[in-house]
Design a protein around this motif. Sequence first.
Motif, PDB file in Angstrom:
ATOM      1  N   GLY A  41     -71.958 -18.928   7.681  1.00  0.00           N
ATOM      2  CA  GLY A  41     -71.362 -20.253   7.688  1.00  0.00           C
ATOM      3  C   GLY A  41     -69.986 -20.344   7.075  1.00  0.00           C
ATOM      4  O   GLY A  41     -69.563 -21.435   6.674  1.00  0.00           O
ATOM      5  N   VAL A  42     -69.274 -19.217   7.010  1.00  0.00           N
ATOM      6  CA  VAL A  42     -67.934 -19.235   6.418  1.00  0.00           C
ATOM      7  C   VAL A  42     -66.885 -19.145   7.522  1.00  0.00           C
ATOM      8  O   VAL A  42     -67.174 -18.688   8.635  1.00  0.00           O
ATOM      9  N   PRO A  43     -65.642 -19.573   7.243  1.00  0.00           N
ATOM     10  CA  PRO A  43     -64.605 -19.535   8.275  1.00  0.00           C
ATOM     11  C   PRO A  43     -64.283 -18.110   8.706  1.00  0.00           C
ATOM     12  O   PRO A  43     -64.253 -17.190   7.885  1.00  0.00           O
ATOM     13  N   VAL A  44     -64.056 -17.945  10.009  1.00  0.00           N
ATOM     14  CA  VAL A  44     -63.596 -16.668  10.545  1.00  0.00           C
ATOM     15  C   VAL A  44     -62.471 -16.935  11.540  1.00  0.00           C
ATOM     16  O   VAL A  44     -62.388 -18.017  12.136  1.00  0.00           O
ATOM     17  N   VAL A  45     -61.618 -15.941  11.727  1.00  0.00           N
ATOM     18  CA  VAL A  45     -60.557 -16.050  12.717  1.00  0.00           C
ATOM     19  C   VAL A  45     -61.192 -16.029  14.103  1.00  0.00           C
ATOM     20  O   VAL A  45     -61.940 -15.106  14.441  1.00  0.00           O
ATOM     21  N   GLN A  46     -60.897 -17.038  14.909  1.00  0.00           N
ATOM     22  CA  GLN A  46     -61.484 -17.142  16.243  1.00  0.00           C
ATOM     23  C   GLN A  46     -60.732 -18.184  17.049  1.00  0.00           C
ATOM     24  O   GLN A  46     -60.047 -19.047  16.477  1.00  0.00           O
ATOM     25  N   PRO A  47     -60.845 -18.152  18.387  1.00  0.00           N
ATOM     26  CA  PRO A  47     -60.181 -19.172  19.205  1.00  0.00           C
ATOM     27  C   PRO A  47     -60.750 -20.563  19.003  1.00  0.00           C
ATOM     28  O   PRO A  47     -60.039 -21.553  19.120  1.00  0.00           O
ATOM     29  N   GLY A  48     -62.076 -20.655  18.753  1.00  0.00           N
ATOM     30  CA  GLY A  48     -62.700 -21.963  18.562  1.00  0.00           C
ATOM     31  C   GLY A  48     -63.097 -22.643  19.857  1.00  0.00           C
ATOM     32  O   GLY A  48     -63.088 -23.870  19.945  1.00  0.00           O
ATOM     33  N   ILE A  49     -63.474 -21.842  20.862  1.00  0.00           N
ATOM     34  CA  ILE A  49     -63.809 -22.373  22.188  1.00  0.00           C
ATOM     35  C   ILE A  49     -65.275 -22.086  22.502  1.00  0.00           C
ATOM     36  O   ILE A  49     -65.734 -20.945  22.395  1.00  0.00           O
ATOM     37  N   LEU A  50     -66.019 -23.113  22.915  1.00  0.00           N
ATOM     38  CA  LEU A  50     -67.347 -22.949  23.492  1.00  0.00           C
ATOM     39  C   LEU A  50     -67.233 -23.236  24.983  1.00  0.00           C
ATOM     40  O   LEU A  50     -66.342 -23.967  25.424  1.00  0.00           O
ATOM     41  N   SER A  51     -68.152 -22.664  25.768  1.00  0.00           N
ATOM     42  CA  SER A  51     -68.008 -22.818  27.220  1.00  0.00           C
ATOM     43  C   SER A  51     -69.354 -22.892  27.903  1.00  0.00           C
ATOM     44  O   SER A  51     -70.383 -22.492  27.350  1.00  0.00           O
ATOM     45  N   LEU A  96     -64.565 -13.713  24.905  1.00  0.00           N
ATOM     46  CA  LEU A  96     -63.677 -14.077  23.800  1.00  0.00           C
ATOM     47  C   LEU A  96     -64.047 -13.380  22.495  1.00  0.00           C
ATOM     48  O   LEU A  96     -63.355 -13.533  21.486  1.00  0.00           O
ATOM     49  N   ILE A  97     -65.137 -12.600  22.490  1.00  0.00           N
ATOM     50  CA  ILE A  97     -65.540 -11.881  21.286  1.00  0.00           C
ATOM     51  C   ILE A  97     -64.429 -10.970  20.756  1.00  0.00           C
ATOM     52  O   ILE A  97     -64.241 -10.865  19.540  1.00  0.00           O
ATOM     53  N   PRO A  98     -63.638 -10.281  21.621  1.00  0.00           N
ATOM     54  CA  PRO A  98     -62.565  -9.443  21.078  1.00  0.00           C
ATOM     55  C   PRO A  98     -61.564 -10.193  20.210  1.00  0.00           C
ATOM     56  O   PRO A  98     -60.846  -9.571  19.422  1.00  0.00           O
ATOM     57  N   PHE A  99     -61.515 -11.516  20.328  1.00  0.00           N
ATOM     58  CA  PHE A  99     -60.548 -12.304  19.571  1.00  0.00           C
ATOM     59  C   PHE A  99     -61.168 -12.940  18.327  1.00  0.00           C
ATOM     60  O   PHE A  99     -60.555 -13.786  17.685  1.00  0.00           O
ATOM     61  N   ILE A 100     -62.394 -12.526  18.001  1.00  0.00           N
ATOM     62  CA  ILE A 100     -63.074 -13.002  16.803  1.00  0.00           C
ATOM     63  C   ILE A 100     -62.917 -11.967  15.704  1.00  0.00           C
ATOM     64  O   ILE A 100     -63.198 -10.790  15.897  1.00  0.00           O
ATOM     65  N   GLY A 101     -62.472 -12.397  14.548  1.00  0.00           N
ATOM     66  CA  GLY A 101     -62.221 -11.490  13.438  1.00  0.00           C
ATOM     67  C   GLY A 101     -60.767 -11.036  13.424  1.00  0.00           C
ATOM     68  O   GLY A 101     -59.948 -11.451  14.235  1.00  0.00           O
ATOM     69  N   GLY A 102     -60.456 -10.178  12.501  1.00  0.00           N
ATOM     70  CA  GLY A 102     -59.084  -9.703  12.394  1.00  0.00           C
ATOM     71  C   GLY A 102     -58.256 -10.605  11.498  1.00  0.00           C
ATOM     72  O   GLY A 102     -58.738 -11.555  10.875  1.00  0.00           O
ATOM     73  N   ALA A 103     -56.973 -10.310  11.456  1.00  0.00           N
ATOM     74  CA  ALA A 103     -56.069 -11.029  10.568  1.00  0.00           C
ATOM     75  C   ALA A 103     -55.655 -12.364  11.171  1.00  0.00           C
ATOM     76  O   ALA A 103     -55.484 -12.486  12.385  1.00  0.00           O
ATOM     77  N   ALA A 104     -55.504 -13.360  10.305  1.00  0.00           N
ATOM     78  CA  ALA A 104     -55.006 -14.657  10.756  1.00  0.00           C
ATOM     79  C   ALA A 104     -53.551 -14.537  11.181  1.00  0.00           C
ATOM     80  O   ALA A 104     -52.822 -13.661  10.719  1.00  0.00           O
ATOM     81  N   GLY A 105     -53.169 -15.420  12.095  1.00  0.00           N
ATOM     82  CA  GLY A 105     -51.777 -15.435  12.528  1.00  0.00           C
ATOM     83  C   GLY A 105     -51.538 -14.790  13.869  1.00  0.00           C
ATOM     84  O   GLY A 105     -50.414 -14.819  14.384  1.00  0.00           O
ATOM     85  N   GLY A 106     -52.578 -14.194  14.449  1.00  0.00           N
ATOM     86  CA  GLY A 106     -52.432 -13.614  15.776  1.00  0.00           C
ATOM     87  C   GLY A 106     -52.289 -14.697  16.835  1.00  0.00           C
ATOM     88  O   GLY A 106     -52.536 -15.877  16.583  1.00  0.00           O
TER      89      GLY A 106
END
Length: 334
Positions: A41-51, A96-106
């Motif tokens: 339940g903590v914030p993670v870097v992600q696009p924020g899109i459900l589909s 979109l899983i490849p865009f979850i995680g990693g450094a912010a600012g991408g």
Amino acid sequence: DRAAVNAVRKDARAMAVAIGDTQTFALSKANVQALFAMIAGVPVVQPGILSHKLDDGRWAVSDLLPGSGAAAAGVQRGDILVTADGTPIVHGYTDLIPFIGGAAGGKLELVVERAGKNQTINLALQPVASPIVDWKALPGGVGYIRLWTCTHAEADARDAGKLVMAALGELDKKKAKKLVLDLRGNPGGYPFDVASLFVDADPLMVAVAGGADQPVARTKLAAWKTKRPIAVIVDEQTASGAEMVAFALHDDAGATVVGRPTAGGLSFPTTEKLSRDVTLSYPLSRVGSAKTKAPLEGNRLVPDVAAPNPSFDDYQTGRDPQLEAALAALRTAR
């Protein structure tokens, strides 16, 4: 390097899809860390899109996480997803899983179709936390709970089970006689506390593998004393742990499932390291009924009441055909 990780990940995914396995993924180290963080339940870097899936096989935006880069960039519910950084979106959320995680600012270059025309939207990848539970009282003595994700955390404010308990308590005060549980877009997580709140039976379900079945016990959370007719709304992104919640409620609590067939993730996964930076997640066993010991065909739930996903126009006008169908089903429930 990143290019090599992406190549391994894409090849592994392509081989799995080629044999009809939609639940095997090759994940980078950042993906794995982020997925565990999402369950916490903590914030993670992600696009924020459900589909959700359209009848023609394409995928459309069903929800945007508040505070996400997608919401800030102007992505709209009902937009049809075309490409992400040039790669066609053919499997919805999992692409979109490849865009979850990693450094912010991408950055992510997203192409969507809106009103018949493609639009390119550049969005920032930044940390965002998914909502966990929303609730409200609807007219006619109906309670509504939206379970966005199945978190599990020591902090009550980040734990789905504790938050659903609180929502049920508030609905008791409102004298709700029936309940809609909305699992649309829920990618899963830890389902067993939430399932235990609605199901008296023990075990909740079984894990089926190699001709044997292993009971999956209920947790320490007692089943909620107030019993209500329940309609559960699902769609193509109701996945994994969220499918288990819907399955247990349908199997043991007599819930009516409404919406679209689920993601096909009614399985218990395990992981294997492919390399230092790539982990393979794949199904180890299938989820089966505690009553019949049998798994469902395709490892997915097919709704009792089929209802179409909302269209772009529905989102613009505030209409929700699946919620309407759930409320109609509850009107005849006892």
